[in-house]
Design an enzyme around this catalytic site. Structure first.
Site, mmCIF file in Angstrom:
data_model
loop_
_atom_site.group_PDB
_atom_site.id
_atom_site.type_symbol
_atom_site.label_atom_id
_atom_site.label_comp_id
_atom_site.label_asym_id
_atom_site.label_seq_id
_atom_site.Cartn_x
_atom_site.Cartn_y
_atom_site.Cartn_z
ATOM 1 C CG ASP A 84 -1.964 -0.901 1.265
ATOM 2 O OD1 ASP A 84 -2.187 -1.840 0.352
ATOM 3 O OD2 ASP A 84 -2.947 -0.778 2.084
ATOM 4 C CG HIS A 137 -4.426 2.722 -0.601
ATOM 5 N ND1 HIS A 137 -5.552 2.080 -0.037
ATOM 6 C CD2 HIS A 137 -3.464 3.066 0.274
ATOM 7 C CE1 HIS A 137 -5.205 1.833 1.349
ATOM 8 N NE2 HIS A 137 -4.048 2.494 1.269
ATOM 9 C CG HIS A 141 -3.668 7.092 3.204
ATOM 10 N ND1 HIS A 141 -4.028 6.832 4.447
ATOM 11 C CD2 HIS A 141 -3.357 5.794 2.720
ATOM 12 C CE1 HIS A 141 -3.767 5.551 4.827
ATOM 13 N NE2 HIS A 141 -3.230 5.043 3.934
ATOM 14 C CG HIS A 230 2.381 -0.067 4.274
ATOM 15 N ND1 HIS A 230 1.989 -1.078 5.247
ATOM 16 C CD2 HIS A 230 1.170 0.690 4.024
ATOM 17 C CE1 HIS A 230 0.940 -0.671 5.963
ATOM 18 N NE2 HIS A 230 0.396 0.312 5.004
#
Length: 273
Positions: A84, A137, A141, A230
Site C-alpha cells: 500500500d 487506494h 489517503h 507497504h
C-alpha cells in the site's frame, strides 16, 4: 597530328570510368534466396497491435501486460502479497526483488503518488508490464468513512483516471485507507465497479520498522491469505527477500489478488480466499 593523338587517348581514358552496360536479359539468374517466415509469439502480436494503436499517442508508450496465468488456488498454496501507499522511493528496489524471484504482487496505489513525477509514473507502467496487479487506494489517503459520497467518489475517480492515463489500466479492486469502510463506501465502490479488498494478515510494518520482525510476521501466512505490507518503508523492502525465502520453503505460490479470488463483486469486502 600529335594533338589529335593526345585527345583520342584522353577520350579512351575517360571511357574507362563509365558504368558497365546492362547485362542482356538472356543472362541466367543467380541462386534464389529463401526467406523463412517466423510467426511471432502471442505476446509479440499483442505488443505489435499496441504499438500500432499508439502510433499517434503524444505521451509515453503504455505497457503491455503479460498473458493471464491459469493458477488453481484450490489446489496450490497461494498467498497474495499486497503493498500500500506507493509508489515511492523504495518501489523500484521492490520491483527488482520481485522480478528476480518471479513473484507477482498487488499494489494499492495512491493517485497523488502515481502523479508525483516521471519516476513514480514509470514504476506503475513497470508494475503492469511485469504482471503485477494495481488497485485503487484513493487519491490522498483519507478515511473514506469521514467523507460524503461525492468526496469518496472524487478520491477514487481521480486515482482511476491517473492510472488509466499513465498505464492504460482500469482498476477493478480498491482498498479503503486504514481499512475504514461502511455502507456509504460500499455503495460508492459498487457504483464505481470496485471490489473492496482488506487483508487477512497485517504485518504492522508501518508501525514496527524492523525487517526481521516484519519478515517473521509475514511468514506466518496461511494458504489463501492476503498479506498487508507497504512499499514506502525501506525496512519492509529489506524484509521481502526473507519473506520470499521462508514462503518458498513452505511451498507457496505468489499470486495477485484477482488470481487468488477470481471474479469479485463490486462493493463487496474480501479478506481472504
Amino acid at each position: 597530328m600529335r594533338k589529335r593523338s593526345v585527345l583520342l587517348a584522353l577520350l579512351l581514358l575517360a571511357g574507362c570510368g563509365m558504368a558497365e552496360p546492362t547485362r542482356p536479359a538472356t543472362t541466367a539468374p543467380g541462386p534464389k534466396r529463401v526467406f523463412r517466415h517466423r510467426t511471432p509469439p502471442a505476446q509479440d502480436l499483442i505488443g505489435m497491435r499496441l504499438v500500432s494503436a499508439q502510433r499517434d499517442w503524444p505521451g509515453p508508450r503504455l505497457p503491455v501486460a503479460p498473458p493471464p496465468r491459469t493458477i488453481d488456488c484450490s489446489r496450490l498454496k497461494c498467498v497474495a502479497l499486497t503493498f500500500d501507499d506507493g509508489p515511492g522511493e523504495e518501489t523500484g528496489r521492490l520491483l527488482d526483488i520481485l522480478a528476480a524471484h518471479h513473484a507477482r504482487a498487488t499494489f494499492f496505489v495512491l493517485g497523488r503518488m502515481v502523479d508525483q513525477d516521471e519516476t513514480t509514473r514509470g514504476y506503475v507502467r513497470r508494475m503492469v508490464s511485469e504482471g503485477h496487479e494495481i488497485g485503487n487506494h484513493s487519491w490522498s489517503h483519507p478515511a473514506l468513512t469521514g467523507l460524503s459520497a461525492g468526496g469518496v467518489r472524487e478520491e477514487l475517480d481521480r486515482t482511476q483516471q491517473v492510472v488509466m492515463e499513465v498505464a492504460g489500466v482500469r482498476m477493478r479492486i480498491m482498498r479503503p485507507p486504514y481499512g475504514a469502510t461502511g455502507q456509504g463506501v460500499e455503495k460508492v465502490t459498487r457504483d464505481a465497479g470496485l471490489a473492496q479488498i482488506l487483508w487477512t494478515l497485517d504485518t504492522f510494518d508501518w508501525r514496527d520498522r524492523n525487517a526481521d520482525t516484519v519478515a517473521k510476521r509475514a511468514a506466518q501466512a496461511k494458504p489463501g491469505d492476503i498479506v498487508l505490507l507497504h512499499d514506502i518503508h525501506a525496512t519492509t523492502i529489506e524484509a521481502v527477500p526473507r519473506i520470499l525465502a521462508e514462503l518458498d520453503r513452505k511451498g507457496y505460490t505468489y499470486v495477485t489478488v484477482s488470481e487468488l479470488l477470481g471474479d469479485v463483486t463490486p462493493g463487496k469486502q474480501y479478506v481472504k480466499r
